[in-house]
Design a protein around this motif. Structure first.
Motif: not given
Ligand SMILES: Cc1ncc(COP(=O)(O)O)c(C=O)c1O
Length: 389
Positions: A103-105, A178-180, A206-211, A237-242, A248-250
């Protein structure tokens, strides 16, 4: 001091701003009130079937049952390199320029421990994903907040960063889409970040969680596509959202090989890697069809338009975001983020996130997440229209 007192580092973490709101929600639900949460950003649709099927096969294979290596399965690294080439036009060496993350976290927290010492500074977007501030604090470092303001398209004003903070900076966290705020990267911004990082020798993250979650024809770039980016930075790069895979924490870190080596060195001391079956499923996700992603984006765009329209009717003007799963809106006159979130909860039994939760510059805003089923979003919007107009 008692035996259960937290460490000074944990004590230094900012208070969890949602706690009071959560308590009220629990009270309301206990009283039989149907509360609709538009708070958390966690896709409500299932992971795409082809990914689940790949996981089912991978989980049945005893070859995936032992400790994974923190370097990652070749299949996953190669799939990430292929995806970055096809999707972003970025060349990644699967041997040295990518490893998996749980996970990106995890990745963002561990980058703080890999690169920050007490006295160092992390530059962090404000408002921002809370880990950009929590990570450095836990690592004993300092945070310099970079306000994201509407007048700068919700991008940090790079000319306004305190020179002293820049001289001590070792990491800079940026995040587009960007979040939020839902903002997309302004033209030329990544290029300017590369220039600044070269000058001040910090590592860009660069946190690419939403590309993959974008609308209206907008296609989000990778930071790594910027000339010189790989010399100064990494991308998470996170597969979480897209791919609807939050549980899954990937995820993966890509880019600067030396930085990835340092992150790997830290990780080998902390965790034992990402379950190989999840890596195989992640590879299938990245190699798979794009249609399911496009369908999800149509669903979010429809919800977004519903929310933006309803907010307009209660006098809250927002422009529709081109990316992420959030609508970021100004609170009406006379309210703070928290008092407005409380009002919405009291009057409409709907949860929105107060902007101040994401940092001081989030004050005056609230966030609505689009990851609630259509009929519940419609109901929430209807209630807000009825009770707040
Ligand atoms: C900007 C941003 N980065 C990372 C995460 C977390 O991603 P992951 O599920 O891969 O830990 C989130 C989740 O809300 C997010 O908004």
């Amino acid at each position: 001091m008692s035996r259960t007192d937290p460490s000074k580092r944990l004590e230094a973490m900012p208070p969890y701003m949602f706690a009071e709101l959560e308590r009220r929600v629990a009270d309301k639900r206990k009283a039989g009130i149907d509360v609709i949460s538009l708070g958390i950003g966690d896709p409500d649709h299932a992971t795409f079937p082809y990914i689940v099927e790949a996981m089912q096969a991978a989980v049945a294979d005893p070859g995936n049952h032992q400790y994974p290596s923190n370097r990652g399965r070749e299949e996953f690294r190669t799939a990430l390199a292929g995806f970055y080439e096809r999707r972003f036009g970025v060349e990644i060496d699967p041997e040295t320029e990518v490893i998996p993350a749980i996970g990106a976290k995890e990745c963002i927290y561990n980058l703080c421990f890999a690169f920050l010492d007490p006295g160092d500074v992390a530059l962090a977007s404000d408002p921002g994903y809370p880990v950009y501030t929590g990570g450095p604090i836990l690592a004993g470092a300092e945070v310099e907040l970079l306000p994201l303001l509407p007048e700068h398209g919700f991008a940090p004003d790079l000319d306004a960063i305190d020179p002293m903070a820049l001289s001590k900076a070792r990491l800079m966290f940026i995040n587009f889409p960007n979040n939020p705020t839902g903002a997309i990267v302004p033209d030329g911004f990544f290029e300017r970040v590369v220039e600044l990082a070269r000058k001040h020798e910090f590592l860009v993250v660069h946190d690419n969680a939403y590309s993959e979650t974008t609308y209206d024809g907008y296609v989000a770039p990778s930071f790594l596509a910027t000339p010189g980016a790989k010399e100064v930075g990494v991308e998470v790069f996170s597969l979480s959202k897209g791919f609807n895979m939050t549980g899954w924490r990937c995820a993966a870190i890509l880019g600067n090989a030396d930085a990835i080596q340092t992150y790997w060195r830290l990780k080998t001391n902390i965790d034992s890697g990402l379950f190989e079956a999840v890596q195989m499923a992640g590879a299938a996700a990245l190699d798979g069809p794009r249609e399911p992603l496009a369908e999800m984006n149509e669903i979010y765009a429809r919800r977004r338009d519903l929310v933006v329209g309803a907010l307009g009717e209660i006098g809250v003007e927002v422009s529709a975001p081109k990316g992420t799963i959030y609508v970021w809106a100004p609170v009406p006159e006379g309210h703070t983020s928290t008092t407005f979130a409380e009002l919405v909860l009291e009057e409409a039994a709907v949860i929105v996130s107060p902007g101040s939760m994401y940092g001081p510059s989030g004050e005056g805003f609230f966030r609505i997440s689009l990851t609630t089923p259509d009929e519940r979003i419609s109901e929430a919007v209807e209630r807000m229209r009825e009770h707040l107009s």
